[in-house]
Design an enzyme around this catalytic site. Structure first.
Site, PDB file in Angstrom:
ATOM      1  N   CYS A 147      41.898  28.251  32.327  1.00 32.77           N
ATOM      2  CA  CYS A 147      40.871  29.276  32.501  1.00 32.77           C
ATOM      3  C   CYS A 147      39.669  28.634  33.180  1.00 32.77           C
ATOM      4  CB  CYS A 147      40.471  29.839  31.136  1.00 32.77           C
ATOM      5  SG  CYS A 147      39.118  31.028  31.237  1.00 32.77           S
ATOM      6  N   HIS A 189      45.357  37.909  31.543  1.00 33.36           N
ATOM      7  CA  HIS A 189      44.309  36.919  31.259  1.00 33.36           C
ATOM      8  C   HIS A 189      42.938  37.526  31.600  1.00 33.36           C
ATOM      9  CE1 HIS A 189      42.803  32.621  31.183  1.00 33.36           C
ATOM     10  NE2 HIS A 189      41.829  33.240  31.834  1.00 33.36           N
ATOM     11  N   GLU A 190      42.859  38.161  32.778  1.00 36.02           N
ATOM     12  CA  GLU A 190      41.573  38.752  33.204  1.00 36.02           C
ATOM     13  C   GLU A 190      41.240  39.995  32.381  1.00 36.02           C
ATOM     14  OE1 GLU A 190      40.103  36.718  34.823  1.00 36.02           O
ATOM     15  OE2 GLU A 190      41.813  35.611  35.630  1.00 36.02           O
ATOM     16  N   HIS A 193      39.559  38.983  29.350  1.00 36.76           N
ATOM     17  CA  HIS A 193      38.139  38.678  29.579  1.00 36.76           C
ATOM     18  C   HIS A 193      37.302  39.966  29.537  1.00 36.76           C
ATOM     19  CE1 HIS A 193      37.773  34.417  30.437  1.00 36.76           C
ATOM     20  NE2 HIS A 193      38.791  34.443  31.276  1.00 36.76           N
TER      21      HIS A 193
HETATM   22  C1  LIG Z   1      47.590  31.962  34.417  1.00 33.24           C
HETATM   23  S1  LIG Z   1      46.269  33.080  34.346  1.00 33.24           S
HETATM   24  C2  LIG Z   1      44.889  32.081  34.859  1.00 33.24           C
HETATM   25  C3  LIG Z   1      43.776  32.848  35.401  1.00 33.24           C
HETATM   26  C4  LIG Z   1      42.506  32.054  35.456  1.00 33.24           C
HETATM   27  N1  LIG Z   1      41.450  32.919  35.788  1.00 33.24           N
HETATM   28  C5  LIG Z   1      40.233  32.867  35.202  1.00 33.24           C
HETATM   29  O1  LIG Z   1      39.896  32.163  34.300  1.00 33.24           O
HETATM   30  C6  LIG Z   1      42.573  30.945  36.477  1.00 33.24           C
HETATM   31  O2  LIG Z   1      42.442  31.180  37.662  1.00 33.24           O
HETATM   32  N2  LIG Z   1      42.771  29.705  36.002  1.00 33.24           N
HETATM   33  C7  LIG Z   1      42.894  28.546  36.870  1.00 33.24           C
HETATM   34  C8  LIG Z   1      42.511  27.293  36.124  1.00 33.24           C
HETATM   35  C9  LIG Z   1      44.334  28.431  37.351  1.00 33.24           C
HETATM   36  O3  LIG Z   1      45.248  28.907  36.696  1.00 33.24           O
HETATM   37  N3  LIG Z   1      44.510  27.807  38.505  1.00 33.24           N
HETATM   38  C10 LIG Z   1      45.834  27.577  39.045  1.00 33.24           C
HETATM   39  C11 LIG Z   1      45.757  27.242  40.523  1.00 33.24           C
HETATM   40  O4  LIG Z   1      44.985  26.101  40.745  1.00 33.24           O
HETATM   41  C12 LIG Z   1      46.528  26.457  38.277  1.00 33.24           C
HETATM   42  O5  LIG Z   1      47.759  26.361  38.413  1.00 33.24           O
HETATM   43  O6  LIG Z   1      45.863  25.658  37.603  1.00 33.24           O
HETATM   44 FE   LIG Z   2      39.798  32.854  32.087  1.00 32.16          FE
END
Ligand SMILES: CSCC[C@H](NC=O)C(=O)N[C@@H](C)C(=O)N[C@@H](CO)C(=O)O
Ligand SMILES: [Fe+2]
Length: 249
Positions: A147, A189-190, A193
């Site tokens: 996240c 996930h969103e 939030h």
């Molecule tokens: C698997 S749902 C994750 C959604 C999250 N959104 C907001 O908090 C998010 O984008 N988290 C990132 C840390 C993420 O998952 N990034 C990807 C691509 O870099 C990853 O594989 O770490």
């Molecule tokens: Fe998140």
């Protein structure tokens, strides 16, 4: 009545692959669906002042109370909303995210953006306003989630594999569609939030135990930066037999 069904799937190439392929690369036209029961009437409506922001946006980190705000329903579909969605994509890509919700940039309204490919100019950019879930699949799956509001923390979270969604697009048009696989995961996930639910509340006690010290480190960082006590502490959280539940299936 027109109905839209959108199904994405993630093909595993190797156990290490972080590349997502979509069986259907484009969302359907944002079809208007007159769905009985689609209503966000209970939530307070956002005023124009609620959607004011300064670019570049900054990601709010746990345990900032903005992550627990009651998020307001969007009623004004103007250029400012479109600029906010654009800025959210920009900060999401810069921070290696695949999804972002408005409360994560300190704006307490029901808006999320996501692109499960995570690269500007690739995949599909999806903007959802005032989303609701009309159905969760009974089938669940586990994914190691991260996240943006918990930098560097990854842990296993179990969620329904697919969801049916009612939402508005950035122009205010209502539409309904289904997601599965990674897009369904990012959406959920969103969506959490937008309800003030954070991913660690969906972890088993055992998984949570593995990241407890990292959560405490974020609480200490918050106290050092703000000079005020952390508004929540993982050590005060009562052990739960079950994680936070999902809605209708
Ligand atoms: C698997 S749902 C994750 C959604 C999250 N959104 C907001 O908090 C998010 O984008 N988290 C990132 C840390 C993420 O998952 N990034 C990807 C691509 O870099 C990853 O594989 O770490
Ligand atoms: Fe998140």
């Amino acid at each position: 009545m027109q109905s839209c069904n959108q199904t994405f799937s993630r093909n595993r190439l190797t156990s290490l692959d972080r590349v997502y392929f979509f069986t259907n690369r484009s969302l359907p036209p944002l079809c208007a669906v007159s769905k009985i029961g689609f209503s966000a009437a209970k939530d307070e409506a956002a005023s124009p002042g609620d959607i004011e922001f300064e670019a570049p946006l900054k990601i709010v980190e746990y345990p900032d109370p903005k992550l627990r705000a009651k998020n307001k329903r969007i009623v004004s579909f103007d250029d400012n909303l479109k600029s906010l969605a654009r800025e959210m994509f920009d900060v999401m890509y810069k921070t290696n995210g695949i999804g972002l919700s408005a409360p994560q940039v300190g704006i307490d309204v029901q808006l999320m953006v996501f692109n499960p490919v995570g690269e500007s100019g690739e995949g599909e950019e999806i903007v959802l306003v005032n989303p609701r879930v009309s159905k969760y699949s009974k089938k669940l799956s586990i994914l190691n989630e991260g996240c943006l509001s918990f930098p560097g923390i990854y842990a296993d979270v179990k969620r329904p594999e697919s969801v049916k969604i009612d939402a508005r697009d950035v122009n205010g048009n209502r539409f309904s569609f289904s997601l599965d696989g990674l897009p369904a995961r990012v959406f959920q996930h969103e969506f959490d939030h937008l309800q003030g639910i954070l991913f660690f509340e969906r972890m088993t006690e055992e998984v949570l135990g593995n990241i407890r010290e990292q959560l405490q480190a974020l609480e200490m960082k918050y106290e050092q930066l703000t000079g005020v006590p952390s508004p929540e502490k993982i050590q005060n959280r009562r052990e739960r037999r079950n994680a936070v539940g999902f809605g209708k299936s």
